[in-house]
Design an enzyme around this catalytic site. Structure first.
Site: not given
Lengths: 1003, 362
Positions: A241, A399
């Site tokens: 994971d 951004k």
């Protein structure tokens, strides 16, 4: 649970879903407005109605229901009102909700897979061999029975000394039973007990290991099951994971480039040792140069100011004043990190009102009026904000991903090349990059656009698309300021661990529910893939497309398919759905197995389990899944070995795992050291147990040949019974508990050693039967040598003659000595317990023999044994044989071992030799170097560049971009609404102080 | 290993760690002492031999084995042994014994032979049976230890198929072993001249293990032995009852009879020897058996041809290591030679590998 109301404005609440899908950003849930007001006890009591909802299913993002409140029109309820089991409430003080699904009906449980019975490979092989041995037992018994029949036919009639009843033979069933009882110990029943003991202690070793002690939480590694210990030594595929396992799930603003100058802490990983410290100050940006440049009027100081201002203004973070400190809560951890970073640099974002933000720069307060927020979406890969600066100018701050920003740069923009270079550097380090740009707008320009915008917002159909088109108009002519680099903080030593594991020829697959960009970034930062690694992206939205891409790529690989290439495969959950279809799953697997790294993104917990299952089914290799959250439970259960990280995400993964560790880095020790040792020990223990039983009990068969298959046993009954209980019980235990193939240091230093065990060459059917044949030869020698010695009968002083048990005691003594010394030969690492076990066992037999010979007639057992000890020990033949027989048995083993050591010298032998000759270290390294270059070594890091020509456009050969940004999208509450909802200037302070730290994670 | 298959359902949707869980965790992480055993850091050493050491070991062991082998062979060759198989020589008797009806008829058979060299020292006389399976399962079991201990002469529990006679009278000594006791009488005569036949003095006792004579076998009483066997019957194949095995020596009578005890120790193989007599070294025989002509006078009672068996009588001297068995000596010698050969082989292999290595380096 359906959300009714919450402490936050507009009945919003934040939830972290990292447990379910591994996404790092917080999600926003909002109650239906009709019920949002119900917050008082009285109101709740009066809440009356019913909820209609669909059957429980496993889709996290789907939910359809209707809330019927008495006297009110039905209210539709969707996923935005749902709080799923496994999510964590964040930044929210309290909520009130109605529970809909419980227990197995919850989506989390629907996603769970049945826990299969886990048995180790070694155990399976062993069980198979036991079955065959059992079969062999029947065969031997049958053969003996046939022998008995023939013998009886030939002789029994004439054997007058057996009397009349002796002539009538028993029936065959009885005979077979007699022989089965005679030989039954061939199948080592004691093995099971021995093995359980050994494995239990091995598990305890894991539990006790101080090296896997996470002192911060005082957590030790824990073996929750002991029957998979040896499996740890054979892992070929590691499914990991990402969130919480590889990463800490915290973001830190690490570096930036402003006006073509890189700032930031260059010396990485200096703080591995004291992680506590770095966590406390998890904004790591500490480059005094930046502030110096800013304050000293460096040419770029204006840019720096603009850059930091942008960081403070262009976001959706909400500040909270807590005493003198300001805490930020954000749904996007990236933004939180940036704002925090800016704060540390003196640009403090203090207040948000619906239409303005206030920042404090060097004790000066600036208020920016927020005119518009051009929202982030993963299509747009950017977010802009239009503000009116304190000076009254209109300015657009933006951004976003480097690709989208660079498309929109104006020609006057400076530092384009430099920044691009820096971006590449950041990306290779695995940092999440965002480009920072701004543009000044003129009043008319803005007004024109505003008209468009209003029109677009009024559209009811395709509004989002229209809005995005509208944003496009104004987002242009950007002036580049620089870029930020955020570190998705890895857990300690993750890159080192991964590179060690790769060297150990373990293939690492990252399975995450998170976004593709994030996954790729993490893969870079943990050195799973390098910047030169070609990346194959499989993103298809239909079965056909997926099939085509996979086929193309398989075709391009050509001969290299199935071999390990320096490639990375990146696939998302949607495509995986198609790829896992039966028709192409084999192809997909082939492709995936040809790549060194595989990243699977946006997976549901079930898909994670499915991938593990796919590999498990098609590859004959041991899989290991490691995860920390509830979404990893499926794969943890599915994999051969499930490892849970007992982290911060609750106990779900740990409770379902076979082993739990506190940190990813402990895998290294768990696999390379404990795994290897355990595998080595267990296999040795098993082989040895079989060996010792075959050696002793097959002698019964040899004896049958001279006693007319009558079923007579050559040993005394109790001696036979105590063979596995006392005289040879210790050596398998010490082999199983204390044996070491090589030291921990070597195992960690040369991870390649792991490959020796991975292949399972230490223990398979072949090895097993070789050992059995060896045992057969030994038993042959052990029976026929004494037989020939005693055949002459005149061996005792005074001419005394002997009996069958005299021979039996000879053989038995030789067996015990041979078997114990064989254990000595198997032992590569002698410690005091080995000595006790081996010499002690031999002595214990002699002692027992001495005492036992005097039992009769005091105890009414073993009259046949009476006086045996005196006669046996005083017989010169016994001592002659004592030297000769075990020597003859073992010298051949020793000889073959030597031959093998010379001819087929493996890495293991090489390193064992290194260890035993600690004096001449220089020579060792030389030997090892030679060894390393030898082709026989599995070279997991192929240094030569990948020379495959890919035609498919799914392959990305370019340098990585590094863009990644987590933000809530498409939620009920748009980012704009969210920002407008808060007015921190007015917000009551009391609320903050009441905040329970259990619930919220403070940014 | 029971695994936690069911998750404990979380009470609340919000999954935060409760105090209980924390305590649970704390409890799990027992504080282990940092001992070497637990950390698997026990001092250990690895057996490793240099090539030179291995050659030395092989050579030394080989030489040792070879020497022992030669010594054993020499000592075995020093043993003098005479074996005379009298199954065929006494064919008539053998035929007669095949018929059980002739059980009460005497049959003697005399076998002359010549001893070319004096048998020096103690000389032992053995009888040897071929093809007699004393190691059959039911044969071995068929005896009563309690009876033989003299505890209860009527205890015939394990003695099937020779527990009781047809009149249900318990047999003493019971069982197949006792019943089939070797009952030939072998007398050795020394023919000094055609007229002077001297019966070679032989000892009937001292043939058994000490434990047999003094622990395992006991008479019910030393006096009036026959009284104690009242109510029992002699084994069906026996000619006289147990208490008349040696009437001349009460210490050798009944269950304590040496011949009986020797027979009761069941042999491991179908071909076996049993000690029959020892030379009583007096007069002419004080140095052993002098060279010359001898006769065995055998009263042939024990039937063997019925089961295709054979009988032999053996005269043998013994050395410190027993009889004339050369197996152990051979085995040692062969092992020694093999060890030498394998050490040469190893050397050759090592040399080859070294050459290979060298050529590799170049």
């Amino acid at each position: 649970m359906i959300l009714i109301s919450s402490s936050e404005p507009q009945s919003m609440c934040y939830v972290a879903t990292a447990n379910l899908d591994g996404e790092t950003n917080l999600k926003i849930r909002q109650a239906s407005l009709e019920v949002a007001g119900i917050i008082k006890e009285g109101q709740l009591v009066n809440l009356d109605g019913k909820i209609e909802c669909e059957e429980p299913d496993r889709q996290f993002n789907n939910f359809v229901g209707t809330l019927y409140l008495r006297g009110k029109s039905p209210i539709s309820v969707g996923p935005d009102q749902m709080l799923l089991r496994g999510t964590q409430l964040k930044n929210t003080q309290w909520i009130i909700g109605v529970v809909i699904y419980t227990g197995f009906e919850t989506k989390l449980m629907q996603n769970s897979v049945k826990s299969p019975l886990k048995r180790s490979q070694v155990e399976k092989v062993t069980n198979m061999q036991i079955l065959i041995l059992l079969l062999l037992l029947f065969v031997i018994s049958a053969v003996s029975c046939v022998g008995a029949t023939i013998w009886n036919k030939m002789y029994l009639e004439n054997i007058w000394y057996m009397g009349i009843s002796g002539i009538t033979p028993h029936n065959h069933v009885f005979d077979i039973l007699v022989f089965i009882i005679l030989y039954h110990n061939l199948v080592p029943i004691s093995l099971l007990l021995t093995l359980e003991t050994v494995k239990f202690i091995q598990a305890q070793f894991i539990n006790w290991d101080e090296d896997m002690h996470y002192e911060q939480n005082d957590l030790y590694a824990m073996a929750r099951t002991s029957n998979l210990n040896e499996e740890l030594g054979q892992v070929k595929y590691l499914f990991s994971d990402k969130t919480g396992t590889l990463t800490c799930n915290t973001m830190a603003f690490k570096k930036c480039t402003i006006a073509g100058i890189i700032y930031g802490n260059h010396s990485d990983n200096t703080d591995d040792g004291n992680e506590n410290l770095s966590r406390a100050s998890f904004c790591e940006f500490n480059d005094p140069k930046l502030l110096e440049n800013f304050e000293d009027g460096h040419p770029s100081s204006e840019y720096i100011k603009e850059f930091l201002t942008l960081l403070c203004v262009c976001h959706t973070v909400i500040p909270e004043r807590c005493g003198n400190d300001i805490l930020y809560q954000a749904s996007s951890p990236d933004e939180a990190a940036l704002v925090k970073g800016a704060k540390k640099l003196g640009f403090v974002f203090t207040t948000r009102t619906p239409y303005s933000v206030t920042i404090e720069v060097m004790t000066e307060t600036h208020t920016f009026e927020i005119l518009n927020i051009l929202e982030f979406s993963s299509n747009r890969k950017r977010m802009s904000i239009i503000v009116r600066t304190p000076a009254g100018h209109l300015r657009l701050y933006c951004k976003g991903a480097d690709t989208v920003i660079y498309e929109r740069l104006s020609k006057d923009s400076l530092f384009v090349e430099d920044t691009l270079k820096h971006l590449e550097i950041f990306a290779t380090e695995g940092l999440r990059t965002l480009c920072i740009a701004y543009t000044d707008l003129t009043e008319t320009e803005y007004q024109d656009w505003l008209q468009e915008y209003k029109k677009a917002s009024a559209v009811s159909q395709n509004r989002i698309q229209r809005l995005e088109e509208c944003y496009e108009i104004i987002e242009k002519e950007f002036l580049l300021l620089g870029a930020t680099a955020i570190e998705d903080r890895l857990q300690a030593n993750v890159p080192e661990t991964i590179s060690t594991l790769l060297k150990a020829n373990i293939k690492i697959w990252v399975l995450t529910g998170d976004k593709q960009e994030t996954a790729v970034n993490i893969a870079f930062s943990c050195k799973l893939i390098s910047s030169t690694t070609p990346r194959i992206y499989l993103n298809a939205d239909s079965f056909e497309a997926a099939q085509q891409t996979i086929n193309h790529n398989c075709g391009d690989l050509g001969n290299l398919l199935g071999k390990e290439n320096d490639l990375a495969l990146i696939i998302d959950g949607e495509t995986l759905k198609y790829a896992l279809r039966f028709e192409i799953q084999k192809k997909f697997l082939d492709l995936a197995l040809s790549c060194r790294a595989v990243l699977c993104c946006r997976l549901s917990p079930l898909q994670k389990a499915e991938i593990v299952d796919l590999v498990k089914k098609h590859e004959e290799a041991i899989t290991l899944a490691v995860g920390d959250g509830a979404n990893d439970v499926g794969m943890i259960r599915m994999a051969h070995v499930g490892v849970g990280i007992s982290g911060n995400e609750g106990m779900q993964a740990t409770n379902n795992s076979d082993y739990s560790i506190a940190q990813f880095r402990y895998l290294e020790k768990l696999l390379l050291v404990h795994g290897t040792w355990n595998y080595f020990r267990v296999t040795k223990c098993i082989l040895y147990s079989f060996y010792k039983n075959v050696v002793l009990y097959i002698i019964g068969l040899w004896f049958s040949f001279v006693n007319g298959f009558s079923g007579q046993i050559i040993f005394e009954h109790w001696c036979i019974s105590l063979y596995n209980v006392i005289f040879t019980s210790l050596p398998p235990l010490t082999l199983g508990i204390f044996e070491k193939c090589c030291s921990q240091k070597s195992l960690l230093e040369y991870p390649q050693l792991y490959t020796v065990f991975q292949t399972g060459e230490m223990f398979n059917t072949k090895v097993f039967w070789i050992q059995c044949i060896n045992a057969l030869i030994h038993s042959f020698i052990l029976f026929w040598f004494p037989t020939k010695m005693l055949e002459h009968d005149m061996i005792l002083r005074h001419g005394y003659t002997t009996d069958y048990l005299f021979l039996g005691n000879f053989i038995y003594s030789y067996v015990v000595v041979t078997v114990c010394l064989k254990a000595g030969l198997e032992t590569t690492s002698w410690n005091r317990f080995s000595h006790v076990a081996i010499w002690g066992s031999i002595i214990s037999w002699i002692l027992f023999f001495s005492v036992y010979s005097f039992f009769w007639p005091i105890f009414s057992v073993a009259p046949e044994m009476t006086g045996q000890i005196n006669m046996v020990l005083s017989c010169p033949h016994f001592w002659m044989g004592f030297l000769l027989v075990p020597t003859t048995c073992l010298i051949q083993n020793f000889f073959w071992k030597l031959i093998k050591n010379t001819y087929k010298r493996g890495l293991l032998e090489e390193i064992q030799e290194l260890e035993s000759r600690k004096d001449s270290i220089l020579e060792h390294s030389e030997i090892f170097e030679k060894r390393m270059t030898a082709a026989s070594l599995a070279v997991s890091f192929s240094t030569q560049p990948c020379e495959i020509f890919f035609r498919d456009d799914s392959v990305d050969l370019s340098a990585p971009h590094g863009y990644a940004f987590s933000q809530t999208e498409g939620a009920v509450v748009t980012q704009e609404e969210l920002v407008r909802a808060y007015d921190t200037a007015k917000m009551e302070n009391s609320r903050i102080s009441k905040r329970s730290s259990d619930f919220s994670e403070i940014f | 290993m029971s695994r936690n298959v069911l998750n404990v359902p979380e009470v609340c949707l919000v999954s935060y760690r409760t105090n209980m869980e924390k305590e649970f965790q704390h409890h799990l992480s027992r504080m282990p002492e940092n001992s070497a055993i637990k950390q698997q850091k026990l001092p250990a050493h690895r057996l490793h031999f240099s090539n030179q050491a291995i050659f030395t070991i092989f050579f030394a062991t080989g030489a040792f084995c070879f020497c022992i082998g030669i010594i054993l062979l020499l000592s075995a060759w020093k043993v003098q042994e005479i074996e005379i198989n009298y199954t065929n020589i006494c064919e008539d008797c053998a035929k007669m014994r095949e018929n059980a009806l002739n059980f009460d008829k005497q049959c003697t058979c005399s076998i002359p032979f010549n001893l070319q060299k004096t048998m020096k020292g103690d000389v032992y006389m053995y009888y040897k049976l071929y093809g007699f399976y004393q190691n059959l399962y039911r044969y071995v079991l068929s005896r009563s230890h309690n009876q033989l201990m003299g505890k209860d002469v009527r205890d015939v529990k394990d003695c099937a198929p020779f527990k009781v006679t047809s009149n249900k009278i318990p047999i003493a000594p019971c069982g197949a072993i006792a019943n089939s006791m070797f009952n030939d009488t072998i007398i050795l005569s020394y023919i000094r001249s055609t007229s002077e036949h001297i019966q070679v003095p032989m000892l009937k006792t001292g043939l058994t293990w000490w434990t047999d004579k003094y622990v395992k076998f006991q008479n019910p009483s030393f006096r009036n032995l026959s009284d104690h066997f009242v109510g029992t019957e002699k084994p069906p194949y026996w000619q006289e009852p147990i208490y008349e095995l040696d009437t001349s020596d009460p210490g050798n009578n009944g269950f304590l009879n040496d011949d009986f005890i020797v027979w009761m120790r069941t042999a491991a193989f179908p071909t076996f020897k049993k000690l029959y007599r020892r030379l009583y070294r007096v007069k002419y025989f004080s140095d052993g058996l002098p060279a010359g002509n001898y006769t065995f006078d055998i009263s042939y009672n024990f039937p063997v041809t019925k089961f295709q068996g054979e009988k032999a009588v053996i005269l043998s001297t013994l050395t410190w290591n027993g009889g004339s068995s050369i197996f152990l000596g051979l085995a040692y010698t062969v092992t020694g030679v093999f060890l030498w050969m394998s050490s040469f082989a190893l050397m050759a292999i090592q040399g080859k590998m070294r050459k290979k290595k060298l050529s590799h380096r170049r």
